[in-house]
Design a protein around this motif. Structure first.
Motif, PDB file in Angstrom:
ATOM      1  N   SER A  24     -38.080 -13.707  51.614  1.00 27.21           N
ATOM      2  CA  SER A  24     -39.320 -14.287  51.102  1.00 27.21           C
ATOM      3  C   SER A  24     -39.870 -13.457  49.940  1.00 27.21           C
ATOM      4  N   THR A  25     -39.828 -12.135  50.090  1.00 26.48           N
ATOM      5  CA  THR A  25     -40.278 -11.255  49.006  1.00 26.48           C
ATOM      6  C   THR A  25     -39.382 -11.403  47.788  1.00 26.48           C
ATOM      7  N   PHE A  26     -38.097 -11.546  48.023  1.00 28.53           N
ATOM      8  CA  PHE A  26     -37.119 -11.771  46.956  1.00 28.53           C
ATOM      9  C   PHE A  26     -37.476 -13.014  46.146  1.00 28.53           C
ATOM     10  N   ILE A  27     -37.831 -14.098  46.838  1.00 35.50           N
ATOM     11  CA  ILE A  27     -38.197 -15.340  46.147  1.00 35.50           C
ATOM     12  C   ILE A  27     -39.513 -15.172  45.385  1.00 35.50           C
ATOM     13  N   ILE A  28     -40.480 -14.490  45.988  1.00 34.28           N
ATOM     14  CA  ILE A  28     -41.753 -14.245  45.295  1.00 34.28           C
ATOM     15  C   ILE A  28     -41.510 -13.548  43.961  1.00 34.28           C
ATOM     16  N   LEU A  29     -40.700 -12.493  43.991  1.00 39.95           N
ATOM     17  CA  LEU A  29     -40.455 -11.726  42.763  1.00 39.95           C
ATOM     18  C   LEU A  29     -39.576 -12.499  41.787  1.00 39.95           C
ATOM     19  N   ASN A  30     -38.678 -13.332  42.311  1.00 37.64           N
ATOM     20  CA  ASN A  30     -37.860 -14.168  41.437  1.00 37.64           C
ATOM     21  C   ASN A  30     -38.738 -15.121  40.627  1.00 37.64           C
ATOM     22  N   TYR A  31     -39.817 -15.563  41.248  1.00 40.37           N
ATOM     23  CA  TYR A  31     -40.728 -16.493  40.572  1.00 40.37           C
ATOM     24  C   TYR A  31     -41.823 -15.785  39.774  1.00 40.37           C
ATOM     25  N   PHE A  32     -41.993 -14.497  39.997  1.00 41.19           N
ATOM     26  CA  PHE A  32     -43.078 -13.779  39.333  1.00 41.19           C
ATOM     27  C   PHE A  32     -43.020 -13.890  37.811  1.00 41.19           C
ATOM     28  N   THR A  86     -26.634 -11.204  44.521  1.00 37.77           N
ATOM     29  CA  THR A  86     -28.078 -11.078  44.304  1.00 37.77           C
ATOM     30  C   THR A  86     -28.450  -9.688  43.781  1.00 37.77           C
ATOM     31  N   ARG A  87     -27.786  -8.656  44.253  1.00 39.72           N
ATOM     32  CA  ARG A  87     -28.072  -7.308  43.757  1.00 39.72           C
ATOM     33  C   ARG A  87     -27.833  -7.226  42.249  1.00 39.72           C
ATOM     34  N   THR A  88     -26.689  -7.734  41.808  1.00 36.67           N
ATOM     35  CA  THR A  88     -26.360  -7.709  40.384  1.00 36.67           C
ATOM     36  C   THR A  88     -27.382  -8.493  39.572  1.00 36.67           C
ATOM     37  N   GLY A  89     -27.727  -9.684  40.067  1.00 34.51           N
ATOM     38  CA  GLY A  89     -28.706 -10.510  39.369  1.00 34.51           C
ATOM     39  C   GLY A  89     -30.056  -9.831  39.244  1.00 34.51           C
ATOM     40  N   MET A  90     -30.512  -9.174  40.326  1.00 40.44           N
ATOM     41  CA  MET A  90     -31.816  -8.513  40.309  1.00 40.44           C
ATOM     42  C   MET A  90     -31.878  -7.380  39.299  1.00 40.44           C
ATOM     43  N   VAL A  91     -30.806  -6.590  39.217  1.00 40.89           N
ATOM     44  CA  VAL A  91     -30.783  -5.478  38.265  1.00 40.89           C
ATOM     45  C   VAL A  91     -30.919  -5.988  36.832  1.00 40.89           C
ATOM     46  N   ILE A  92     -30.181  -7.050  36.509  1.00 41.95           N
ATOM     47  CA  ILE A  92     -30.182  -7.548  35.130  1.00 41.95           C
ATOM     48  C   ILE A  92     -31.490  -8.251  34.797  1.00 41.95           C
ATOM     49  N   TRP A  93     -32.007  -9.112  35.713  1.00 39.67           N
ATOM     50  CA  TRP A  93     -33.230  -9.840  35.360  1.00 39.67           C
ATOM     51  C   TRP A  93     -34.436  -8.893  35.293  1.00 39.67           C
ATOM     52  N   THR A  94     -34.403  -7.786  36.049  1.00 41.87           N
ATOM     53  CA  THR A  94     -35.468  -6.791  35.940  1.00 41.87           C
ATOM     54  C   THR A  94     -35.456  -6.137  34.561  1.00 41.87           C
ATOM     55  N   THR A 119     -29.384 -14.927  35.202  1.00 39.97           N
ATOM     56  CA  THR A 119     -29.339 -13.889  36.234  1.00 39.97           C
ATOM     57  C   THR A 119     -30.278 -14.168  37.408  1.00 39.97           C
ATOM     58  N   SER A 120     -31.216 -15.104  37.236  1.00 40.04           N
ATOM     59  CA  SER A 120     -32.119 -15.470  38.335  1.00 40.04           C
ATOM     60  C   SER A 120     -31.589 -16.621  39.176  1.00 40.04           C
ATOM     61  N   ALA A 121     -30.467 -17.192  38.762  1.00 37.49           N
ATOM     62  CA  ALA A 121     -30.021 -18.473  39.327  1.00 37.49           C
ATOM     63  C   ALA A 121     -29.607 -18.411  40.789  1.00 37.49           C
ATOM     64  N   SER A 122     -29.290 -17.241  41.289  1.00 38.92           N
ATOM     65  CA  SER A 122     -28.771 -17.153  42.664  1.00 38.92           C
ATOM     66  C   SER A 122     -29.856 -17.254  43.719  1.00 38.92           C
ATOM     67  N   ALA A 123     -31.133 -17.160  43.345  1.00 43.33           N
ATOM     68  CA  ALA A 123     -32.203 -16.929  44.316  1.00 43.33           C
ATOM     69  C   ALA A 123     -32.230 -17.931  45.464  1.00 43.33           C
ATOM     70  N   PHE A 124     -32.451 -19.216  45.166  1.00 45.70           N
ATOM     71  CA  PHE A 124     -32.603 -20.192  46.243  1.00 45.70           C
ATOM     72  C   PHE A 124     -31.292 -20.464  46.991  1.00 45.70           C
ATOM     73  N   PRO A 125     -30.153 -20.661  46.299  1.00 48.31           N
ATOM     74  CA  PRO A 125     -28.902 -20.824  47.056  1.00 48.31           C
ATOM     75  C   PRO A 125     -28.595 -19.610  47.932  1.00 48.31           C
ATOM     76  N   LEU A 176     -44.855  -5.487  32.050  1.00 47.46           N
ATOM     77  CA  LEU A 176     -44.391  -4.154  32.458  1.00 47.46           C
ATOM     78  C   LEU A 176     -44.667  -3.913  33.933  1.00 47.46           C
ATOM     79  N   ALA A 177     -45.828  -4.355  34.415  1.00 42.55           N
ATOM     80  CA  ALA A 177     -46.171  -4.187  35.831  1.00 42.55           C
ATOM     81  C   ALA A 177     -45.205  -4.956  36.718  1.00 42.55           C
ATOM     82  N   ILE A 178     -44.888  -6.182  36.328  1.00 47.68           N
ATOM     83  CA  ILE A 178     -43.944  -6.996  37.102  1.00 47.68           C
ATOM     84  C   ILE A 178     -42.559  -6.357  37.093  1.00 47.68           C
TER      85      ILE A 178
END
Length: 435
Positions: A24-32, A86-94, A119-125, A176-178
């Motif tokens: 759930s936190t992963f999805i929140i940040l994916n949408y942030f 998802t780990r790879t995607g998170m590093v790059i989209w950050t 890089t955000s595309a994996s979130a919901f699947p 920057l905060a996000i």
């Protein structure tokens, strides 16, 4: 499994619900970053000298990339698992979110948004596949509702946060905060997420419980090309994909344009429009959890037929969703917010059920592929067409009226596909196996 007394729940620690909170936190940040872009849209328009149509392109280029990646990302998740993709995607989209602060020129803005979408595309699947692995079927409604509703909560948390940061500082500080929050969560996810059978915190009782009530193994058994061909030629898959789009079109339109709608329609300042935006999304999140999750699971545990529960709640939700159209027929921002809140509550109750249906229709090892196809259709019509078309309509007419009317029509189309085209909710057959 007709009532709750027949279900032997494991005693002690329930790691699966910690995983649910992590997803759930992963999805929140994916949408942030999408929420941040929507909240900061008026400021970005000034900073980059963008028209409403060009701002729509900034939204849309992300959605093009996000949508195009849906079909390959499903196969990647089924083949390589949730953890590494998802780990790879998170590093790059950050990294890309932080990079947005340092760019100049519209072209670089488009390019960064495009690659952020990829890089955000994996979130919901990924969340849908992880939930299918971690939860027995009778708990999946609530688990799906929790991660799906987190997309709405991102507006409740992110929208006001971004507006406050922009009001106190500027839009660059907000991004920057996000980015900093994403860095911290990436470390947490990297360390804690794993599959049920290999997770360090799992007890034998909980592993046995998950396996005892799982509906099927999710090990890959079919060639991806064969699965895609089967799904794309299957009536049930199309019923689910276009039915889900009935929800997704309005969701994506409001996700990206609602702050601007309140600001332009009622001449509100940035912070006020963010607060007016947050309230409907909070109600939508609660509706998804309570109606799309808890109520569904409760009715099924009491012995009601799952198919009937799913379709009745979906039908009621999409019909209630039409109430949002009242927001364009009032001069009061409070009444407009109420109409939108009720409409979002209705459609949000249907989304978790869509993910549950995808897991039920998908043969073993294909949950991520079918979930990514649902997300592909959802983002093709909702993410791309809704956001692009809305910007064009606002520029051409100076109003959101026509855009909202089109969204209402798409809701009706989604209802027809869910109730008529989908048919019985039974597993789709794939004839030829991989091994």
């Amino acid at each position: 499994m007709s009532n709750e007394t027949e279900i032997a729940r494991p005693a002690g620690k329930n790691t699966r619900w910690t995983i649910s909170a992590l997803l759930s936190t992963f999805i929140i940040l994916n949408y942030f970053d999408r929420v941040a872009l929507a909240a900061a849209a008026p400021e970005l328009q000034k900073a980059f000298s963008l028209s409403a149509f060009e701002m729509g392109l900034v939204f849309t280029v992300y959605n093009y990339a996000y949508t195009l990646m849906q079909l390959p990302i499903g196969s990647m998740l089924d083949r390589w698992g949730v953890s590494w993709v998802t780990r790879t995607g998170m590093v790059i989209w950050t990294f890309l979110t932080i990079s947005l602060v340092f760019i100049q020129g519209t072209l670089l803005l488009y390019i960064i948004r495009f690659f952020t979408g990829i890089t955000s595309a994996s979130a919901f699947p990924a969340a849908a596949k992880a939930t299918a692995s971690w939860f027995p079927f009778h708990e999946r409604g609530l688990a799906n509702a929790l991660f799906d509703s987190s997309a709405k909560l991102s507006n409740v948390i992110g929208g006001p946060l971004v507006a406050i940061l922009i009001t106190l500082y500027d839009w660059k500080t907000a991004f920057l905060a996000i980015g900093a929050i994403n860095v911290l969560f990436t470390f947490v996810f990297w360390k804690y997420y794993d599959e049920p059978d290999t997770h360090k915190s799992m007890s034998k009782e909980e592993i046995n419980y998950i396996h005892m009530y799982e509906d099927s193994s999710d090990l890959p058994s079919y060639k991806a090309a064969l699965v895609l061909k089967t799904f794309f030629t299957n009536r049930k898959a199309w019923g689910l994909m276009i039915g889900f789009t009935g929800y997704g079109y309005t969701f994506n339109l409001l996700l990206l344009w609602l702050p601007t709608f309140f600001k332009e329609q009622f001449q509100l300042d940035l912070l006020s429009s963010a607060l007016y935006t947050a309230i409907p999304w909070l109600i939508a999140a609660l509706s998804g959890i309570l109606a799309g999750g808890w109520l569904v699971d409760s009715l099924i545990k009491k012995g009601y037929a799952p198919d009937r529960v799913y379709k009745n709640i979906i039908s009621a939700g999409l019909l209630v969703g039409l109430i949002f159209i009242g927001s364009i027929f009032t001069s009061s921002p409070v009444l407009s917010m109420i109409f939108i809140s009720v409409g979002l509550a209705g459609i949000s109750a249907t989304a978790p059920i869509g993910w549950t249906i995808a897991a039920k229709l998908a043969p073993p090892g294909t949950t991520a592929i079918l979930s990514s196809m649902v997300n592909f259709a959802n983002n093709l019509f909702g993410g791309i067409i809704a956001t692009f078309l809305t910007g064009y309509i606002v520029d051409a007419t100076g109003s959101f009226d026509l855009a909202f009317i089109i969204a209402a029509a798409v809701l009706v189309i989604g209802l027809i596909f869910y109730t008529v085209v989908l048919g019985d909710i039974e597993q789709i057959s794939v004839k030829s196996k991989k091994l």
